[in-house]
Design an enzyme around this catalytic site. Sequence first.
Site, short mmCIF file in Angstrom:
data_model
loop_
_atom_site.label_atom_id
_atom_site.label_comp_id
_atom_site.label_asym_id
_atom_site.label_seq_id
_atom_site.Cartn_x
_atom_site.Cartn_y
_atom_site.Cartn_z
N ILE A 104 -8.78 -14.07 8.39
CA ILE A 104 -9.28 -12.74 7.99
C ILE A 104 -9.41 -11.86 9.23
O ILE A 104 -10.08 -12.22 10.20
CB ILE A 104 -10.63 -12.87 7.25
CG1 ILE A 104 -10.40 -13.51 5.87
CG2 ILE A 104 -11.31 -11.50 7.11
CD1 ILE A 104 -11.61 -13.71 5.02
N CYS A 126 -4.26 -5.23 11.30
CA CYS A 126 -5.60 -5.27 10.68
C CYS A 126 -6.60 -4.50 11.51
O CYS A 126 -6.61 -4.60 12.73
CB CYS A 126 -6.13 -6.70 10.61
SG CYS A 126 -5.20 -7.74 9.54
N ASP A 150 -2.35 -17.36 8.42
CA ASP A 150 -1.89 -16.00 8.13
C ASP A 150 -2.61 -14.97 9.01
O ASP A 150 -3.82 -14.80 8.90
CB ASP A 150 -2.16 -15.72 6.64
CG ASP A 150 -1.78 -14.31 6.24
OD1 ASP A 150 -0.92 -13.72 6.91
OD2 ASP A 150 -2.35 -13.81 5.25
N GLY A 169 -1.66 -12.58 12.85
CA GLY A 169 -1.67 -12.65 14.31
C GLY A 169 -0.67 -13.63 14.91
O GLY A 169 -0.72 -13.90 16.10
N ARG A 178 3.38 -1.53 8.24
CA ARG A 178 2.03 -1.04 7.96
C ARG A 178 1.20 -2.10 7.26
O ARG A 178 1.72 -2.95 6.52
CB ARG A 178 2.08 0.22 7.11
CG ARG A 178 2.63 0.01 5.71
CD ARG A 178 2.67 1.33 4.96
NE ARG A 178 3.14 1.19 3.60
CZ ARG A 178 3.37 2.21 2.79
NH1 ARG A 178 3.23 3.44 3.22
NH2 ARG A 178 3.77 2.03 1.54
N ARG A 218 -1.36 1.44 -12.13
CA ARG A 218 -2.60 2.02 -12.61
C ARG A 218 -3.64 0.96 -12.90
O ARG A 218 -4.80 1.24 -13.16
CB ARG A 218 -2.36 2.93 -13.82
CG ARG A 218 -1.80 2.24 -15.01
CD ARG A 218 -1.05 3.25 -15.87
NE ARG A 218 -0.20 2.58 -16.80
CZ ARG A 218 -0.56 2.23 -18.02
NH1 ARG A 218 -1.77 2.49 -18.43
NH2 ARG A 218 0.27 1.61 -18.82
P1 XMP Z 1 0.78 -10.18 11.23
O1 XMP Z 1 -0.05 -10.40 12.45
O2 XMP Z 1 1.79 -11.27 11.03
O3 XMP Z 1 -0.26 -10.28 10.02
O4 XMP Z 1 1.39 -8.83 11.21
C1 XMP Z 1 0.12 -10.20 8.69
C2 XMP Z 1 -1.06 -10.46 7.79
O5 XMP Z 1 -2.07 -9.46 7.97
C3 XMP Z 1 -2.82 -9.34 6.76
N1 XMP Z 1 -2.83 -7.92 6.40
C4 XMP Z 1 -3.88 -7.10 6.59
N2 XMP Z 1 -5.12 -7.32 7.07
N3 XMP Z 1 -5.62 -5.03 6.82
C5 XMP Z 1 -6.01 -6.29 7.17
O6 XMP Z 1 -7.16 -6.48 7.57
C6 XMP Z 1 -4.39 -4.72 6.33
O7 XMP Z 1 -4.09 -3.57 6.06
C7 XMP Z 1 -3.48 -5.81 6.21
N4 XMP Z 1 -2.22 -5.89 5.74
C8 XMP Z 1 -1.85 -7.18 5.88
C9 XMP Z 1 -2.14 -10.19 5.71
O8 XMP Z 1 -2.87 -11.38 5.59
C10 XMP Z 1 -0.77 -10.39 6.32
O9 XMP Z 1 -0.11 -11.53 5.84
#
Ligand code: XMP
Length: 467
Positions: free
Chosen positions: A294, A300, A335, A337, A383, A399
């Site tokens: 998380i 993120c 998942d 980083g 993004r 929706r």
């Molecule tokens: P990486 O580091 O590989 O991470 O680009 C991808 C993962 O980041 C999560 N993810 C998000 N986490 N805000 C967040 O806090 C977001 O907008 C967001 N979009 C994706 C998700 O777990 C993804 O696989």
Amino acid sequence: MPTFVEKLVGAARAPGFEDVYLVPSMAPVEPGSVEVSTRFSTSVRLLVPLASSPMDTVTELDMAVAMALLGGIGVVHRNMERARQVEVVRRVKEHPPVRLRSLYAKPGDPCGSVAARLRDYRIRDVPVVDGGVVLGYVSFRSLEECADPLEPAGRFARPGEVSDLRGIGEARSRLVRGERDTIAVVSREGAYLGTLVYHDALEELSPALDPEGRLLVAAAVSPFDADRARALDRHVDAIVSDVAHFHSAEVLRSARRLASETSADFVAGNVGTGEAAEDAVSHVERVDGFRVGIGGGSICTTPEVAGAYAPTLWAVASVRDALDRLNVGVPVVADGGIRSPGDVVKALAAGASAAMLGYALAGTDEAPAPLVAVGERLYKPYRGMASRGAMERRFAVDRYSRVAKRVPEGVEGLVPYRGSVYSVVREMVEAIRAGLGYAGARSIEELWAKARFVAASRRGALGSPEG
Ligand code: XMP
């Protein structure tokens, strides 16, 4: 009850990818013989421990097909209408387990430019396709008859064989034997599906397949959207929960219902702690895997926006330990980083069965976003799914999606263009094999047993820019 100061100074240490390294040990085999097959979820077996993230700048049809062809799995994002997401996963399932390119000429294309394309690709022939119908092939030789480079290439098309899905093995052998350089592949109804190209036929692929020999695919759903999950259920190998904080009473209740109404593997997430995993397995009857981490993703901003953070590496180890204590053997997918193959190896060593990649794949040809040129360099947009733009898109197309939070927890940016995902993933897998070898392991299971970490920091090979 600890005092506030005690809570602060007694904060647990939660190492991330940059804080620890694996201790090199005696390598039992050469890297080429290291086995990296694994599980994504209870019944989804992969040949390489990699999944593409369900993000609208990462996984749609091309990425999902490529990931499965490379032995991993793609998780199709949910920022699209339900019917379209079902269509995408259906098309992955219909895709033959070979690499096809969208490489053809239209009858009206000028013969000069078709000849140039053949030269660029270093191929002698290419199918001519019009409205999904294969009209024949133009070859370098036939284009020699073209006096005016603006003449339509279709005029020089000659009949040539096409292959249907069942004949692909034989078509591939003909390419390998050098009889021709391209063969158009058509559906049972005769519609053009793609082109089998000589260079690709030479490459060994070990696709990740379901028991019926079709490519594996997974799809993301909100745990609140049981309707979408039911619509996807028959077509996917796994349904992957797509919520930032699975450890919530309401999410657990909804996930319980969703899992009871579907039969594909259910991957819960995201969770960041052992307690979250414990609560998930006690509240949801059927959890077939966990998506763990998380706030660690490259896009993120949860740690800044909400002050909450479960570094992926630490979260993986915490969840794995909790599941082991409960004797629950479901796989853990790390998942967020994960930028380099070294990070993947560390995640595996900390108890993960596979790694989910966003940033590492967003710059490839197979990611959906278009290329962007900035000065001399090429980039692709990437993004967060909780960025303002991605959230707006979600509410526009769906929706049924719930407005759970109004504050963005992700950002939008550009990542460097990296070429084809086939070369990116192949290179990554080679490096992962080498990493297991350094850690003294022949397989991921052996890595779990043998890996030792050192807490250390290092400068990059060229030092820091300031350094
Ligand atoms: P990486 O580091 O590989 O991470 O680009 C991808 C993962 O980041 C999560 N993810 C998000 N986490 N805000 C967040 O806090 C977001 O907008 C967001 N979009 C994706 C998700 O777990 C993804 O696989």
